[in-house]
Scaffold this active site. Structure first.
Site, mmCIF file in Angstrom:
data_model
loop_
_atom_site.group_PDB
_atom_site.id
_atom_site.type_symbol
_atom_site.label_atom_id
_atom_site.label_comp_id
_atom_site.label_asym_id
_atom_site.label_seq_id
_atom_site.Cartn_x
_atom_site.Cartn_y
_atom_site.Cartn_z
ATOM 1 N N LYS A 272 76.976 51.188 46.017
ATOM 2 C CA LYS A 272 75.693 51.351 46.689
ATOM 3 C C LYS A 272 75.473 52.834 46.992
ATOM 4 O O LYS A 272 76.358 53.501 47.520
ATOM 5 C CB LYS A 272 75.711 50.539 47.992
ATOM 6 C CG LYS A 272 74.394 50.476 48.733
ATOM 7 C CD LYS A 272 74.543 49.584 49.957
ATOM 8 C CE LYS A 272 73.254 49.491 50.751
ATOM 9 N NZ LYS A 272 73.429 48.651 51.964
ATOM 10 N N HIS B 165 72.914 54.074 48.908
ATOM 11 C CA HIS B 165 72.099 54.308 50.106
ATOM 12 C C HIS B 165 72.735 53.550 51.270
ATOM 13 O O HIS B 165 73.704 52.815 51.096
ATOM 14 C CB HIS B 165 70.656 53.841 49.883
ATOM 15 C CG HIS B 165 70.543 52.381 49.555
ATOM 16 N ND1 HIS B 165 70.777 51.878 48.292
ATOM 17 C CD2 HIS B 165 70.239 51.308 50.335
ATOM 18 C CE1 HIS B 165 70.611 50.562 48.302
ATOM 19 N NE2 HIS B 165 70.287 50.184 49.529
#
Length: 225
Positions: A110, A112
């Protein structure tokens, strides 16, 4: 064949009842045609999760005692290993008074929010026990070990739902378990169930056809002495 523990019998019978464990003819990822197949994704009800948690917790507590092989985090590889780690952490607390964290990985990192590839308890500098479902060639558990190590953790052992007790990727005289133990330490790869346990259960139920097919498969792909 030795008698099974009560939680092993219960797990086999519940897995059969929900279709997670089947006997027949199944083509595996390896290309081998197996007389049995287990799909842990079908273990998705409260009753069987409770049995699964009890089985994992008992196996972990017996094979990795706190005073001999301590660990800080249970790691469940995505996706099937995620609920294994969660329910086992709970059962270890309620039944064995052992408090450990649990973590799992994403299929893709991921970029963010909190970011990263792993979720849950931090792995850096921690001793980690990997939980997985079925070990055949050991490819998936090797990937899990690599993920933990990349995050800075130390894998101290592996506990799987089922050990198919088959030859590994290379030498036919060496099992997959032996190969993985070279990465995590001798005696540190354990399983709730082994192929021999399924055979013992079939024998106890008088399922002679299925038992004969299991014996043939073991003769072909089982570890050679």
């Amino acid at each position: 064949m030795s008698n099974l523990e009560s939680y092993q019998n219960e797990l086999i019978e519940q897995a059969m009842s929900v279709g997670a464990l089947k006997f027949g003819s199944f083509v595996l990822k390896s290309g081998r045609v197996s007389p049995y197949f287990i799909n842990a994704g079908l273990m998705n009800t409260g009753p069987i999760l409770a049995t699964l948690a009890d089985a994992y917790a008992n196996t972990v507590a017996g094979a990795f005692p706190e005073d001999k092989v301590p660990f800080d985090v249970l790691f469940g590889p995505a996706y099937k290993g995620i609920p294994f780690a969660a329910v086992t952490a709970l059962a270890l607390h309620t039944q064995h008074k052992r408090d450990v964290g649990f973590a799992y990985d994403r299929k893709e990192a991921k970029d963010h929010g909190e970011g990263g590839k792993t979720v849950g308890a931090p792995l850096a500098g921690r001793r980690v026990l990997v939980l997985d479902d079925v070990m055949t060639s050991g490819k998936a558990v090797r990937e899990a070990i690599g993920t933990v190590q990349a995050a800075g953790g130390e894998v101290v052992g592996v506990v799987q739902l089922l050990d198919r007790e088959e030859i590994g990727q290379g030498d036919a005289r060496r099992s997959t378990v032996t190969e993985i133990e070279e990465l995590v330490g001798a005696g540190r790869v354990r399983a709730i169930l082994q192929m021999r346990d399924l055979m013992a259960w079939l024998e106890s139920k008088g399922m002679s056809k299925e038992l004969a097919e299991m014996r043939d498969y073991r003769d072909k792909y089982g570890l050679k002495a």
